[in-house]
Design a protein around this motif. Sequence first.
Motif, short mmCIF file in Angstrom:
data_model
loop_
_atom_site.label_atom_id
_atom_site.label_comp_id
_atom_site.label_asym_id
_atom_site.label_seq_id
_atom_site.Cartn_x
_atom_site.Cartn_y
_atom_site.Cartn_z
N THR A 34 -6.24 13.06 9.19
CA THR A 34 -6.68 12.04 8.23
C THR A 34 -5.50 11.57 7.41
O THR A 34 -4.80 12.38 6.80
N LEU A 35 -5.27 10.27 7.43
CA LEU A 35 -4.23 9.66 6.60
C LEU A 35 -4.93 8.97 5.44
O LEU A 35 -5.87 8.21 5.65
N THR A 36 -4.46 9.23 4.23
CA THR A 36 -5.08 8.60 3.06
C THR A 36 -4.09 7.66 2.39
O THR A 36 -2.98 8.06 2.02
N PHE A 37 -4.51 6.39 2.28
CA PHE A 37 -3.69 5.36 1.65
C PHE A 37 -4.29 4.98 0.30
O PHE A 37 -5.51 5.06 0.10
N GLU A 38 -3.42 4.56 -0.61
CA GLU A 38 -3.84 4.24 -1.96
C GLU A 38 -4.88 3.11 -1.98
O GLU A 38 -5.91 3.21 -2.64
N ASP A 95 0.87 -1.18 0.00
CA ASP A 95 0.00 0.00 0.00
C ASP A 95 0.90 1.23 0.00
O ASP A 95 2.14 1.10 0.01
N ARG A 96 0.29 2.39 0.01
CA ARG A 96 1.08 3.61 -0.12
C ARG A 96 0.38 4.74 0.62
O ARG A 96 -0.82 4.97 0.39
N LEU A 97 1.10 5.39 1.52
CA LEU A 97 0.55 6.58 2.19
C LEU A 97 0.67 7.75 1.22
O LEU A 97 1.78 8.14 0.83
N LEU A 98 -0.47 8.28 0.82
CA LEU A 98 -0.48 9.30 -0.22
C LEU A 98 -0.53 10.72 0.34
O LEU A 98 0.16 11.61 -0.15
N THR A 122 8.21 12.40 -2.42
CA THR A 122 7.25 12.54 -3.51
C THR A 122 6.74 11.17 -3.92
O THR A 122 7.45 10.17 -3.82
N GLY A 123 5.50 11.12 -4.33
CA GLY A 123 4.91 9.86 -4.80
C GLY A 123 4.43 8.96 -3.68
O GLY A 123 4.10 7.80 -3.93
#
Length: 179
Positions: free
Chosen positions: A150-154, A81-84, A112-113
């Motif tokens: 709020t943390l948003t993950f991919e 997964d990725r923390l965006l 970045t990314g």
Amino acid sequence: MSHFFRARFGRNRPFLRHFEERLGITVFVLALLFVSAQAVFAHEFKVGDLEIGHPWSRATPPGAKVAGGYFTVTNTGSSPDRLLSISSEISAKAELHQMGVSDGVMTMRPVTGGLEIPAGGKVALAPGGYHLMFVGLKRQPKQGETFPATLTFERAGAVIVDFAVEGMGETGGMDNHAN
Ligand SMILES: [Cu+2]
């Protein structure tokens, strides 16, 4: 538990009833202690296959414009997964930064990314390494309080977590920011 005692010893023995009451009170007190200890020492949030462990920040001196944010992410799933992105009402924006040594000089740069959370892996955001930076503080975080972000993950999506604000001296390493 109580069914076991009743089946074996009968329902109306005064000793056992007293014992059950005491047991109930003890369990209740232990549960309270457990809950409050969790709140102080470790708190955890889940979203999808991810576990967010102990988000914390640090009290800032008056006038400070930035504050750090730290936590661990454990990925119990079989896909990376990725923390965006990160957002919070406490600051105008929140960035993901990485500290490291480059040519013998401590540097900090934005990631970045997004930040990859490997399948079955654990990533720590901690002083001296990856960390969040709450930029443009609208107020100073105070020791002992919590504030939501709020943390948003991919893959897992968005999750609201509470950052526990620890003392100003809680450096845990080299985490100096010029901005
Ligand atoms: Cu930073």
